[in-house]
Design a protein around this motif. Sequence first.
Motif, PDB file in Angstrom:
ATOM      1  N   PRO B  22       0.810  -1.235   0.000  1.00  0.00           N
ATOM      2  CA  PRO B  22       0.000   0.000   0.000  1.00  0.00           C
ATOM      3  C   PRO B  22       0.838   1.279   0.000  1.00  0.00           C
ATOM      4  CG  PRO B  22      -0.841  -1.559   1.615  1.00  0.00           C
ATOM      5  CD  PRO B  22       0.422  -2.160   1.077  1.00  0.00           C
ATOM      6  N   GLN B  23       2.015   1.255   0.645  1.00  0.00           N
ATOM      7  CA  GLN B  23       2.821   2.485   0.716  1.00  0.00           C
ATOM      8  C   GLN B  23       3.350   2.923  -0.658  1.00  0.00           C
ATOM      9  OE1 GLN B  23       3.460  -0.473   2.235  1.00  0.00           O
ATOM     10  NE2 GLN B  23       5.614  -0.733   2.765  1.00  0.00           N
ATOM     11  N   HIS B  24       3.255   2.039  -1.662  1.00  0.00           N
ATOM     12  CA  HIS B  24       3.745   2.396  -2.997  1.00  0.00           C
ATOM     13  C   HIS B  24       2.638   2.895  -3.927  1.00  0.00           C
ATOM     14  CE1 HIS B  24       7.064  -0.726  -2.021  1.00  0.00           C
ATOM     15  NE2 HIS B  24       7.467   0.482  -1.690  1.00  0.00           N
ATOM     16  N   PHE B  25       1.415   2.986  -3.403  1.00  0.00           N
ATOM     17  CA  PHE B  25       0.273   3.284  -4.279  1.00  0.00           C
ATOM     18  C   PHE B  25       0.484   4.552  -5.117  1.00  0.00           C
ATOM     19  CE2 PHE B  25      -3.983   5.112  -5.059  1.00  0.00           C
ATOM     20  CZ  PHE B  25      -4.538   4.071  -5.787  1.00  0.00           C
ATOM     21  N   ALA B  26       0.865   5.642  -4.446  1.00  0.00           N
ATOM     22  CA  ALA B  26       0.999   6.921  -5.171  1.00  0.00           C
ATOM     23  C   ALA B  26       2.118   6.836  -6.208  1.00  0.00           C
ATOM     24  CB  ALA B  26       1.271   8.055  -4.179  1.00  0.00           C
ATOM     25  N   LEU B 257       7.637 -12.143 -11.086  1.00  0.00           N
ATOM     26  CA  LEU B 257       7.325 -11.275  -9.950  1.00  0.00           C
ATOM     27  C   LEU B 257       8.533 -11.064  -9.047  1.00  0.00           C
ATOM     28  CD1 LEU B 257       4.669 -10.052  -8.449  1.00  0.00           C
ATOM     29  CD2 LEU B 257       5.270 -11.782  -6.758  1.00  0.00           C
ATOM     30  N   ILE B 258       8.757  -9.793  -8.673  1.00  0.00           N
ATOM     31  CA  ILE B 258       9.701  -9.465  -7.601  1.00  0.00           C
ATOM     32  C   ILE B 258       8.907  -9.456  -6.293  1.00  0.00           C
ATOM     33  CG2 ILE B 258      11.304  -7.743  -6.683  1.00  0.00           C
ATOM     34  CD1 ILE B 258      12.210  -8.918  -9.387  1.00  0.00           C
ATOM     35  N   GLU B 259       9.310 -10.333  -5.354  1.00  0.00           N
ATOM     36  CA  GLU B 259       8.635 -10.417  -4.045  1.00  0.00           C
ATOM     37  C   GLU B 259       9.499  -9.744  -2.998  1.00  0.00           C
ATOM     38  OE1 GLU B 259       8.180 -14.812  -3.586  1.00  0.00           O
ATOM     39  OE2 GLU B 259       6.127 -14.281  -3.064  1.00  0.00           O
ATOM     40  N   TRP B 260       8.904  -8.809  -2.262  1.00  0.00           N
ATOM     41  CA  TRP B 260       9.638  -8.140  -1.185  1.00  0.00           C
ATOM     42  C   TRP B 260       8.619  -7.807  -0.094  1.00  0.00           C
ATOM     43  CZ3 TRP B 260      14.642  -5.300  -2.635  1.00  0.00           C
ATOM     44  CH2 TRP B 260      15.388  -5.002  -1.466  1.00  0.00           C
ATOM     45  N   ASP B 266      11.722   1.714  -0.637  1.00  0.00           N
ATOM     46  CA  ASP B 266      10.967   2.660  -1.462  1.00  0.00           C
ATOM     47  C   ASP B 266      10.795   2.088  -2.874  1.00  0.00           C
ATOM     48  OD1 ASP B 266      10.773   4.362   0.644  1.00  0.00           O
ATOM     49  OD2 ASP B 266      12.465   5.634   0.040  1.00  0.00           O
ATOM     50  N   TRP B 267       9.814   2.636  -3.569  1.00  0.00           N
ATOM     51  CA  TRP B 267       9.444   2.122  -4.883  1.00  0.00           C
ATOM     52  C   TRP B 267      10.624   2.012  -5.874  1.00  0.00           C
ATOM     53  CZ3 TRP B 267       6.348  -0.872  -7.222  1.00  0.00           C
ATOM     54  CH2 TRP B 267       6.228  -0.827  -8.621  1.00  0.00           C
ATOM     55  N   PRO B 268      11.523   3.005  -5.951  1.00  0.00           N
ATOM     56  CA  PRO B 268      12.593   2.909  -6.954  1.00  0.00           C
ATOM     57  C   PRO B 268      13.464   1.654  -6.816  1.00  0.00           C
ATOM     58  CG  PRO B 268      12.469   5.137  -6.104  1.00  0.00           C
ATOM     59  CD  PRO B 268      11.537   4.313  -5.256  1.00  0.00           C
ATOM     60  N   VAL B 269      13.621   1.149  -5.580  1.00  0.00           N
ATOM     61  CA  VAL B 269      14.420  -0.068  -5.384  1.00  0.00           C
ATOM     62  C   VAL B 269      13.716  -1.261  -6.039  1.00  0.00           C
ATOM     63  CG1 VAL B 269      15.415  -1.625  -3.661  1.00  0.00           C
ATOM     64  CG2 VAL B 269      15.380   0.852  -3.245  1.00  0.00           C
ATOM     65  N   LEU B 270      12.408  -1.331  -5.865  1.00  0.00           N
ATOM     66  CA  LEU B 270      11.635  -2.425  -6.484  1.00  0.00           C
ATOM     67  C   LEU B 270      11.601  -2.272  -8.001  1.00  0.00           C
ATOM     68  CD1 LEU B 270       8.650  -2.771  -3.995  1.00  0.00           C
ATOM     69  CD2 LEU B 270      10.581  -4.304  -4.300  1.00  0.00           C
ATOM     70  N   ALA B 271      11.442  -1.024  -8.462  1.00  0.00           N
ATOM     71  CA  ALA B 271      11.412  -0.777  -9.906  1.00  0.00           C
ATOM     72  C   ALA B 271      12.746  -1.190 -10.535  1.00  0.00           C
ATOM     73  CB  ALA B 271      11.108   0.696 -10.184  1.00  0.00           C
ATOM     74  N   ALA B 272      13.856  -0.984  -9.800  1.00  0.00           N
ATOM     75  CA  ALA B 272      15.182  -1.360 -10.319  1.00  0.00           C
ATOM     76  C   ALA B 272      15.310  -2.887 -10.410  1.00  0.00           C
ATOM     77  CB  ALA B 272      16.280  -0.789  -9.421  1.00  0.00           C
ATOM     78  N   GLU B 273      14.773  -3.602  -9.416  1.00  0.00           N
ATOM     79  CA  GLU B 273      14.774  -5.071  -9.476  1.00  0.00           C
ATOM     80  C   GLU B 273      13.944  -5.551 -10.676  1.00  0.00           C
ATOM     81  OE1 GLU B 273      17.365  -6.112  -7.432  1.00  0.00           O
ATOM     82  OE2 GLU B 273      16.077  -7.652  -6.525  1.00  0.00           O
ATOM     83  N   ALA B 274      12.791  -4.899 -10.865  1.00  0.00           N
ATOM     84  CA  ALA B 274      11.930  -5.255 -11.997  1.00  0.00           C
ATOM     85  C   ALA B 274      12.636  -4.980 -13.326  1.00  0.00           C
ATOM     86  CB  ALA B 274      10.614  -4.493 -11.918  1.00  0.00           C
ATOM     87  N   ALA B 275      13.416  -3.881 -13.369  1.00  0.00           N
ATOM     88  CA  ALA B 275      14.148  -3.551 -14.599  1.00  0.00           C
ATOM     89  C   ALA B 275      15.184  -4.630 -14.899  1.00  0.00           C
ATOM     90  CB  ALA B 275      14.830  -2.177 -14.449  1.00  0.00           C
ATOM     91  N   ARG B 276      15.764  -5.194 -13.841  1.00  0.00           N
ATOM     92  CA  ARG B 276      16.748  -6.260 -14.044  1.00  0.00           C
ATOM     93  C   ARG B 276      16.067  -7.512 -14.627  1.00  0.00           C
ATOM     94  NH1 ARG B 276      21.528  -7.833  -9.678  1.00  0.00           N
ATOM     95  NH2 ARG B 276      22.599  -9.141 -11.209  1.00  0.00           N
ATOM     96  N   ALA B 277      14.870  -7.800 -14.137  1.00  0.00           N
ATOM     97  CA  ALA B 277      14.109  -8.923 -14.702  1.00  0.00           C
ATOM     98  C   ALA B 277      13.732  -8.628 -16.152  1.00  0.00           C
ATOM     99  CB  ALA B 277      12.851  -9.186 -13.868  1.00  0.00           C
TER     100      ALA B 277
END
Lengths: 253, 286
Positions: B22-26, B257-260, B266-277
């Motif tokens: 939920p904290q990443h919604f915005a 899926l990146i699971e964390w 913060d969102w950019p860390v997850l987005a970076a993992e997704a970019a690697r995938a």
Amino acid sequence: MTVRQHDFTTALLNPAAPVPHGLTGPAGRPAGKRFNVYRNNVAVSLTEALKTAFPVLRALVGDAFFEAMAGVFLRDNPPESPLMMHYGAQMPGFLAGFAPVRHLAYLPDIARLELALRESYHAKDATPVAPEVLLALPPDRLMQARLRLAPALRLLQAPFPVASIWLAHRQADAPKPAMRPEAALITRPGFDPVVSALPPGGGAFVAGLLSGQPLAPALAMAEAETPDFDLTETLGLLISGQAIIAIEEKVLL
Amino acid sequence: MLDTATHRHHHLPDRPGVGYKPQHFAAIMEAPAPVEWFEIHAENYMGDGGRPLAQLRHLAERFAISVHGVGLSIGGEAPLDRDHLARLKHLTGWLQPARFSEHLAWSTHDTQFLNDLLPLPYTAQTLTRVADHIDQVQEALGRQMLLENPSTYLAFAESDMPETAFLAEIARRTGCGLLLDVNNVFVSATNQQTDPRAYIDAFPLHLVGEIHLGGHDEDADDHGAPLLIDSHGATVVDPVWALYAYTIARTGPRPTLIEWDNDVPDWPVLAAEAARAAAVLDRVPA
């Protein structure tokens, strides 16, 4: 050698119990410490769930004490449902019987308030009545009407200043709680529940509305308890909390 | 006006997704790229209303959603919890997610829910039980489910078949698909001192409908042997990325899926993992 889930569960919740036979590591050696990963996962995940559910209770007793207490609580009260949003419902009763905090008699009510906040957060949505509609009603008709309250509303009447204690731990500028009975009101304007301390008599008034009484008898209940009950403040909290979702008037034939 | 309910996203794209927090919604609503779909934990969206359901409705209007159950206890000795199955049916009914998945694990015993994914032995008896439970789930939900391979820290002396054969036979009997968690493969293979690539080679890859990647912690057992713990609380490590590339080279692109779930960044860390995938997916012909 069959390991029953009953034996697995028993050993999981009791760190002193032996690891069931038939659980192994590589090369067939006994599982030993490997079993502790599961023990640890269960204890940590449930402790985290309790920390999330009871932030002010945790602040009141301190992190280290809360963590130790959670360890005792979770072994006697594992969740009874996969919905972790319900976990911890037995906390007020547990606190009342937990010797190290028995002298802090207000803690069970703080736990009740935090459980009520979580219920409010997940409660059904409802559209509030516009304040203009309420204010446009002639006073005599208003007094005979029933106010239907939002599913997210919660009322907690306690022998302690439960809302004031809770607010003092969440807001830097909150006044120091005076030791007296108090009713806490939870409303949810939008999505974030709001805690308010009701003025004397306010608890009886809202309890009257919740039991389905029209406004006049609910007011009489409040005035029986507090002769100088101030309806304006309590009604104002219900309106600003978007807690009135219908005005039901008897149809006069 | 378009009726959003009839324009749902029915398929997970063969692109990166992220476990929704939920904290990443915005941040997601502003700039989701390179993430193209989201997974939710079913049990967090079984309340009656409020912000969780409101956010989910918004998310589902823009993105394909995968619903991941963590509480059904499919590997349990006891019958499935009918109330919980009814709650899942309600959720998948109104949300109409692209996928529903659950775990080859158990979490409930008697009335106690243990909030962890616990292991089971792989025998003819447990195979029948798990297959019966999956039949019951697929019938109740009226859809195919995916079953996920677990991360394990120990083994059962009574097991008499490999996990890959167990999963393949479950899928054959029930018609379910499989969710391949590549981090779980790496964690379990390290812990059992087996070869993770041999596991991938033996896995029925044509049944994989979704892939999971996540982080783990490192510990050691009583004898000093490495003991990896599936924590979902860190970045994916290089050997798991290599195993993922090895897998994708064999399956072709699959929804990943990146699971964390713990110490969520913060969102950019997850987005970076997704970019690697995404970079791995881009290198493989569809």
